[in-house]
Design a protein around this motif. Structure first.
Motif, PDB file in Angstrom:
ATOM      1  N   TYR A 153       0.817  -1.217   0.000  1.00  0.00           N
ATOM      2  CA  TYR A 153       0.000   0.000   0.000  1.00  0.00           C
ATOM      3  C   TYR A 153       0.852   1.270   0.000  1.00  0.00           C
ATOM      4  O   TYR A 153       2.018   1.253   0.404  1.00  0.00           O
ATOM      5  CB  TYR A 153      -0.912   0.002   1.230  1.00  0.00           C
ATOM      6  N   HIS A 154       0.223   2.352  -0.433  1.00  0.00           N
ATOM      7  CA  HIS A 154       0.833   3.679  -0.325  1.00  0.00           C
ATOM      8  C   HIS A 154       1.028   4.056   1.144  1.00  0.00           C
ATOM      9  O   HIS A 154       0.300   3.570   2.017  1.00  0.00           O
ATOM     10  CB  HIS A 154      -0.077   4.737  -0.952  1.00  0.00           C
ATOM     11  N   TYR A 155       1.947   4.969   1.376  1.00  0.00           N
ATOM     12  CA  TYR A 155       2.066   5.632   2.682  1.00  0.00           C
ATOM     13  C   TYR A 155       1.440   7.025   2.595  1.00  0.00           C
ATOM     14  O   TYR A 155       0.833   7.496   3.545  1.00  0.00           O
ATOM     15  CB  TYR A 155       3.533   5.765   3.109  1.00  0.00           C
ATOM     16  N   MET A 156       1.626   7.666   1.439  1.00  0.00           N
ATOM     17  CA  MET A 156       1.066   9.022   1.268  1.00  0.00           C
ATOM     18  C   MET A 156       0.865   9.336  -0.202  1.00  0.00           C
ATOM     19  O   MET A 156       1.619   8.855  -1.060  1.00  0.00           O
ATOM     20  CB  MET A 156       2.006  10.075   1.875  1.00  0.00           C
ATOM     21  N   GLN A 157      -0.159  10.143  -0.473  1.00  0.00           N
ATOM     22  CA  GLN A 157      -0.350  10.739  -1.796  1.00  0.00           C
ATOM     23  C   GLN A 157      -0.525  12.239  -1.588  1.00  0.00           C
ATOM     24  O   GLN A 157      -1.488  12.679  -0.959  1.00  0.00           O
ATOM     25  CB  GLN A 157      -1.600  10.177  -2.481  1.00  0.00           C
ATOM     26  N   LEU A 158       0.431  12.987  -2.080  1.00  0.00           N
ATOM     27  CA  LEU A 158       0.372  14.453  -2.037  1.00  0.00           C
ATOM     28  C   LEU A 158       0.478  14.922  -3.478  1.00  0.00           C
ATOM     29  O   LEU A 158       1.475  14.644  -4.152  1.00  0.00           O
ATOM     30  CB  LEU A 158       1.534  14.990  -1.185  1.00  0.00           C
ATOM     31  N   TYR A 174       3.496  13.495  -5.483  1.00  0.00           N
ATOM     32  CA  TYR A 174       4.498  13.122  -4.481  1.00  0.00           C
ATOM     33  C   TYR A 174       3.895  11.951  -3.706  1.00  0.00           C
ATOM     34  O   TYR A 174       3.181  12.132  -2.728  1.00  0.00           O
ATOM     35  CB  TYR A 174       4.751  14.354  -3.607  1.00  0.00           C
ATOM     36  N   HIS A 175       4.132  10.744  -4.219  1.00  0.00           N
ATOM     37  CA  HIS A 175       3.571   9.541  -3.598  1.00  0.00           C
ATOM     38  C   HIS A 175       4.673   8.793  -2.844  1.00  0.00           C
ATOM     39  O   HIS A 175       5.702   8.456  -3.435  1.00  0.00           O
ATOM     40  CB  HIS A 175       2.990   8.591  -4.652  1.00  0.00           C
ATOM     41  N   ALA A 176       4.439   8.510  -1.576  1.00  0.00           N
ATOM     42  CA  ALA A 176       5.417   7.780  -0.770  1.00  0.00           C
ATOM     43  C   ALA A 176       4.996   6.324  -0.632  1.00  0.00           C
ATOM     44  O   ALA A 176       3.856   6.024  -0.262  1.00  0.00           O
ATOM     45  CB  ALA A 176       5.545   8.425   0.609  1.00  0.00           C
ATOM     46  N   LEU A 235       7.292   9.133  -9.459  1.00  0.00           N
ATOM     47  CA  LEU A 235       8.190   9.023  -8.306  1.00  0.00           C
ATOM     48  C   LEU A 235       8.069   7.667  -7.606  1.00  0.00           C
ATOM     49  O   LEU A 235       8.966   7.268  -6.867  1.00  0.00           O
ATOM     50  CB  LEU A 235       7.907  10.151  -7.304  1.00  0.00           C
ATOM     51  N   MET A 236       6.987   6.943  -7.869  1.00  0.00           N
ATOM     52  CA  MET A 236       6.818   5.638  -7.208  1.00  0.00           C
ATOM     53  C   MET A 236       7.896   4.634  -7.624  1.00  0.00           C
ATOM     54  O   MET A 236       8.441   3.942  -6.774  1.00  0.00           O
ATOM     55  CB  MET A 236       5.413   5.086  -7.433  1.00  0.00           C
ATOM     56  N   PRO A 237       8.242   4.524  -8.924  1.00  0.00           N
ATOM     57  CA  PRO A 237       9.320   3.593  -9.283  1.00  0.00           C
ATOM     58  C   PRO A 237      10.712   4.190  -9.099  1.00  0.00           C
ATOM     59  O   PRO A 237      11.698   3.551  -9.467  1.00  0.00           O
ATOM     60  CB  PRO A 237       9.065   3.314 -10.779  1.00  0.00           C
TER      61      PRO A 237
HETATM   62 CU   LIG Z   1       1.103   6.259  -6.227  1.00  0.00          CU
END
Ligand SMILES: [Cu+2]
Length: 260
Positions: A153-158, A174-176, A235-237
């Motif tokens: 799962y994601h940690y954050m979606q900004l 900015y997805h963590a 930014l995810m990969p």
């Molecule tokens: Cu994402």
């Protein structure tokens, strides 16, 4: 004589177990409820979804930007006792600032009053909890990470828009997530990017509410001054971008007001 000793011993055992029962009863009446209220600011100026979709913030690198979406997950709220024992609330909360949902989280478990050397939570999921597809509510919130990046799962979606260096309004995401090196798709290499947020020592005497403050600008600030012209999407990969987010995240949260 042996009989008398045996009877005395049994008697003592009985007294001891009664004592323990009483202790338990006293302890349970001292259990209280804990609430965590999540608030958001940009270097001290409050941010709510009413402030979204307008380019009005300036990050450390000097880029003007807007916020269009902000969601993040916290989990495993942990209370550490003076003797080192921990009480872990095995649960999670998806704070959704965009929808103004889950901004307040009340623990599913009550906590005994007393002095704690630390209260903490995990930003994102630790690897034990980051189980691909395991949580139906998160699945329906489209919170999943694709399998090609390791799942979970994601940690954050900004997300939002910024004015790029050609003065063009450009989207950023900015997805963590957990950092995944996919240069060999058959053998993904991971690096942990979840982290603990420590709120410090607290003496709990009554039902208690903690304000957890997120300074959004800190995601762009230190130790990595974030250049959105370079790092705005896909930014995810991007393994290095994830490691940088993890570093910048350390100073994002702080403890606000405590009410009890
Ligand atoms: Cu994402």
């Amino acid at each position: 004589m042996k009989k008398i000793i045996l009877i005395l011993t049994l008697g003592l055992l009985f007294i001891t177990s009664c004592g323990e029962d009483n202790d338990d009863n006293i302890r349970s009446t001292n259990d209280i409820n804990t609430t965590f209220n999540f608030t958001h600011n940009w270097d001290g100026t409050n941010v709510s979804n009413a402030d979204f979709n307008t380019i009005q913030y300036i990050n450390e690198n000097g880029e003007e930007l807007s916020i269009e979406r902000l969601r993040y997950l916290i989990s495993d709220i942990t209370f550490t006792k003076e003797n080192g024992e921990t009480i872990v609330i095995n649960d999670y909360n998806l704070v959704d600032v965009t929808a103004n949902e889950n901004m307040s989280y009340s623990s599913t478990m009550s906590i005994p009053t007393g002095t704690y050397t630390n209260v903490s939570f995990t930003f994102g999921f630790d690897n034990e909890d980051n189980i691909d597809g395991a949580y139906t509510d998160l699945n329906s919130a489209s919170w999943n990470v694709p399998m090609m990046l390791g799942g979970g799962y994601h940690y954050m979606q900004l997300e939002g828009k910024f004015i790029d260096n050609t003065t063009t309004e450009t989207g950023y995401a900015y997805h963590a997530i957990r950092a995944a090196d996919i240069s060999d798709p058959n053998e993904i290499l991971f690096q942990d990017t979840f982290f603990d947020v420590n709120l410090g020592a607290i003496t709990i005497t009554n039902n208690i509410a903690f304000e957890i403050r997120m300074n959004i600008s800190e995601w762009f600030k230190n130790p990595n001054q974030w250049d959105l012209n370079v790092l705005h999407s896909t930014l995810m990969p991007n393994f290095n971008a994830q490691v940088m987010m993890h570093a910048n995240g350390q100073s994002v949260f702080s403890l606000g007001t405590i009410t009890q």
